[in-house]
Design an enzyme around this catalytic site. Structure first.
Site, PDB file in Angstrom:
ATOM      1  CG  HIS A 177      63.397 -25.827  69.394  1.00  0.00           C
ATOM      2  ND1 HIS A 177      62.478 -25.358  70.206  1.00  0.00           N
ATOM      3  CD2 HIS A 177      63.802 -26.672  68.550  1.00  0.00           C
ATOM      4  CE1 HIS A 177      61.314 -26.870  69.825  1.00  0.00           C
ATOM      5  NE2 HIS A 177      62.707 -27.722  69.227  1.00  0.00           N
ATOM      6  CG  HIS A 222      55.525 -26.694  66.112  1.00  0.00           C
ATOM      7  ND1 HIS A 222      56.934 -26.426  65.804  1.00  0.00           N
ATOM      8  CD2 HIS A 222      55.287 -27.145  67.277  1.00  0.00           C
ATOM      9  CE1 HIS A 222      56.795 -27.205  66.899  1.00  0.00           C
ATOM     10  NE2 HIS A 222      56.047 -27.917  67.647  1.00  0.00           N
TER      11      HIS A 222
END
Length: 645
Positions: A177, A222
């Site tokens: 992840h 991100h």
């Protein structure tokens, strides 16, 4: 009077060390190097301490006799000598037949024969006269006991030994992840090393968070945070270089795609030009309507992303120009929690009754099964990128009933850890029914801003294939991840047990039935070997904790007594017994800690592996640091025995 063996041993020993003593005496540094030359690498801190104890004149230099004492302290360990003496008559030499007896009775090497024992003698016995007589000295025996052949992990499990011709959904798949992050999710750096490191560790599903970048260059970071940015093409180039270094089996690129159609086309060009024939861009002829096997997809890169249209439509468009074509896709976000709002776990019979009712119902009455609390999000998907999605079409999980009726074989659903946890407790049968048919990915909840991880075991217990962890964050979850995927040669694919693939068996991890085959496991913790050296380990008490992770009933741990001030050779001689109900899902973790009464315990090292991948007999347990670094020669020495009912 010295025996023939003792003279041979003395000649051999002096031939190995005499060049180092031409100047008379040697220092601690030379002592350390000489021990490595004699095939016994040591932590320098341990060598320094033992050197100081044998430096009788405090000159910082020792004689050949002093070195011989140090050598025997390190190599002729008491617990090894005790085992050796048990199988020798004169406590000097182990005959070939006694070696075979030891290997079969203690090490459970049942296929051991004369040729195998000779091979071991030839490989590990350093004294020529002893070797030529097909015997073994304590020198050879110690080298064998400290070799890779006596490690706890089965050599069989260190190869790809499982059937790799089952469909993809029959395997656990090593998954990461936020692969691009090497720290937290708010300010931490994005780094190409995140992808390289994950691939080298055998990870087979990588996450790539894609956004529009300057000068028509897609970037990876991100979104809406201060994390640094990487070029998409740099990430893909790194993946291309390292994808199949550790494993030949397929890599799935899980795209979190926030790019405009124009930059999606740039992504498509980069994927095609970089991967070439490695990129799967069409269905395999043998698998038009079912998932292929890892074997059929060897050396292939699969794209996981949103997709428009069907696979047959994709095939019809092969070779056509799709540039400039983007389609609107409505992503329906369902918030129906009927299936996970109950307070009592559903029984197997209740689940079967509900499925039967669905099968007998008019399909038109099922149209509203996911209508509650529905939201619509519109997406623009470049057709060129969409057509690269073959067997891993990304879909948000709606509910189990919807999946049974509508989900296609090539659709991979994702759900957050909180919902997955609730469903695994309340709807375990239904969850297993779902994962037996479809690939399911579980990811950490968004509130884990520090990139912490959940315990993956609870989701493996219900058959989730892609349990995605933050590989950059060390700790128990990653220890379990690394231990799980040691199996099957570290290929990143581990075949699920049959009771998670065959839905007729009615397995429930929360209530495992008594018709399984439990394992009674006995471990004798004998000693520690050159445990990691730091200030606490030399002045604090050292303990060993043995933990088992699996179905809830198999979660247990036992702890040794504390050994004071001895990181070099602590002795425990304690025995622990575990009854493991579902060994196919169980992992065992060995933890070595210093016991601090004020500052708390400090991890010295750990090792995790599947229970069924353990060798029996006298075995060495290698230790790894919190970050996963191998701490050789630090290890535990144990005796393992287990049987299945």
């Amino acid at each position: 009077m010295e025996s023939h063996y003792e003279l041979a041993e003395a000649r051999w020993f002096m031939s190995k060390i005499q060049d180092y003593f031409r100047g008379g005496k040697i220092s601690a540094g030379i002592t350390h190097k000489l021990l490595e030359k004699l095939d016994f690498p040591c932590h320098f801190a341990h060598v320094k301490r033992i050197f100081k104890e044998n430096d009788r004149h405090n000159q910082g230099r020792i004689t050949t006799e002093d070195f011989r004492t140090i050598y025997r302290c390190i190599v002729h360990r008491e617990e090894i000598v005790e085992i050796f003496n048990t199988y020798t008559e004169n406590r000097k030499i182990l005959p070939e037949d006694s070696l075979i007896e030891f290997l079969t009775q203690e090490q459970y090497e049942m296929e051991m024969d004369e040729s195998s024992s000779v091979e071991i003698i030839q490989k590990y016995e350093p004294i020529a006269e002893v070797k030529n007589e097909r015997q073994m000295s304590i020198e050879g025996f110690a080298r064998y006991m400290f070799s890779s052949e006596c490690l706890l992990f089965k050599e069989t499990c260190n190869t790809v030994y499982q059937d790799m011709n089952k469909p993809l959904n029959d395997y656990y798949i090593s998954s990461s992840h936020n692969t691009y992050l090497i720290s937290d999710q708010i300010l931490g750096p994005s780094d190409i090393w995140g992808y390289i490191s994950a691939l080298v560790k055998g990870c087979r599903c990588l996450e790539i968070d894609c956004w529009d970048g300057a000068q028509n260059e897609p970037i990876v970071y991100h979104g809406y945070t201060l994390t640094s940015k990487l070029l998409f093409k740099t990430v893909i180039q790194a993946i291309n270089k390292y994808a199949f270094v550790t494993s030949d089996y397929p890599v799935v690129l899980s795209l979190e795609n926030h790019c405009s159609p124009g930059q999606q086309e740039v992504m498509t060009d980069i994927l095609q030009s970089t991967f070439g024939d490695f990129l799967l861009s069409d269905i395999l002829d043998e698998f038009p309507d079912s998932l292929p096997s890892p074997e059929a997809l060897k050396f292939k890169i699969l794209v996981k992303n949103k997709k428009v249209g069907t696979l047959s439509e994709t095939r019809e468009r092969l070779g056509t120009d799709k540039r400039g074509i983007a389609l609107d896709l409505e992503e329906e976000i369902y918030e129906n929690e009927d299936e996970d709002s109950g307070k009592e776990p559903e029984t197997w019979d209740d689940f079967l009754s509900r499925v039967k009712e669905e099968q007998e119902a008019d399909p038109s009455t099922l149209s509203g099964i996911a209508d509650a609390k529905k939201k619509i999000r519109k997406l623009r998907v470049a057709l060129a990128l969409s057509d690269l999605v073959i067997y891993t079409k990304a879909e948000k999980f709606r509910n189990f009933q919807y999946s049974r009726v509508y989900q296609q074989f090539n659709e991979t659903t994702s759900m957050g850890e909180s919902r997955a946890r609730k469903l695994s407790k309340l709807r375990a049968h239904e969850f297993i029914f779902h994962t037996a048919a479809f690939i399911t990915r579980v990811y950490p909840k968004f509130t884990r801003a520090d990139s912490s991880n959940f315990n993956p075991q609870e989701f493996w217990n219900v058959g989730c294939q892609m349990v995605a962890l933050n590989f950059q964050t060390p700790g128990l979850p990653m220890d379990l991840q690394n231990g799980k995927f040691l199996d099957n040669g570290g290929s990143g694919y581990v075949l699920k047990p049959d009771f998670l693939r065959d839905t007729t068996l009615g397995f429930n991890p929360n209530e495992p039935e008594g018709d399984g085959h439990p394992v009674t496991l006995t471990i004798r913790l004998i000693s520690g070997i050159q445990l990691p050296v730091n200030v606490p380990s030399n002045t604090s008490d050292i303990i060993v904790i043995i933990e088992v992770y699996g179905v809830p009933n198999d979660h247990m741990k036992q702890q040794s007594r504390a050994v004071k001030n001895n990181a070099f050779s602590p002795r425990w001689n304690e025995t622990f017994t575990f009854l493991i109900q579902v060994p196919e899902l169980a992992l065992i973790r060995f933890v070595v800690e210093t016991q601090g009464f004020l500052s708390g315990n400090e991890l010295l090292g750990q090792y995790t592996l599947p229970v069924l991948c353990m060798n029996k007999g006298y075995r060495r347990v290698p230790l790894f640091s919190k970050s996963g670094a191998n701490l050789e020669p630090s290890s535990l020495f144990i005796y393992v025995w287990y049987y299945r009912e």
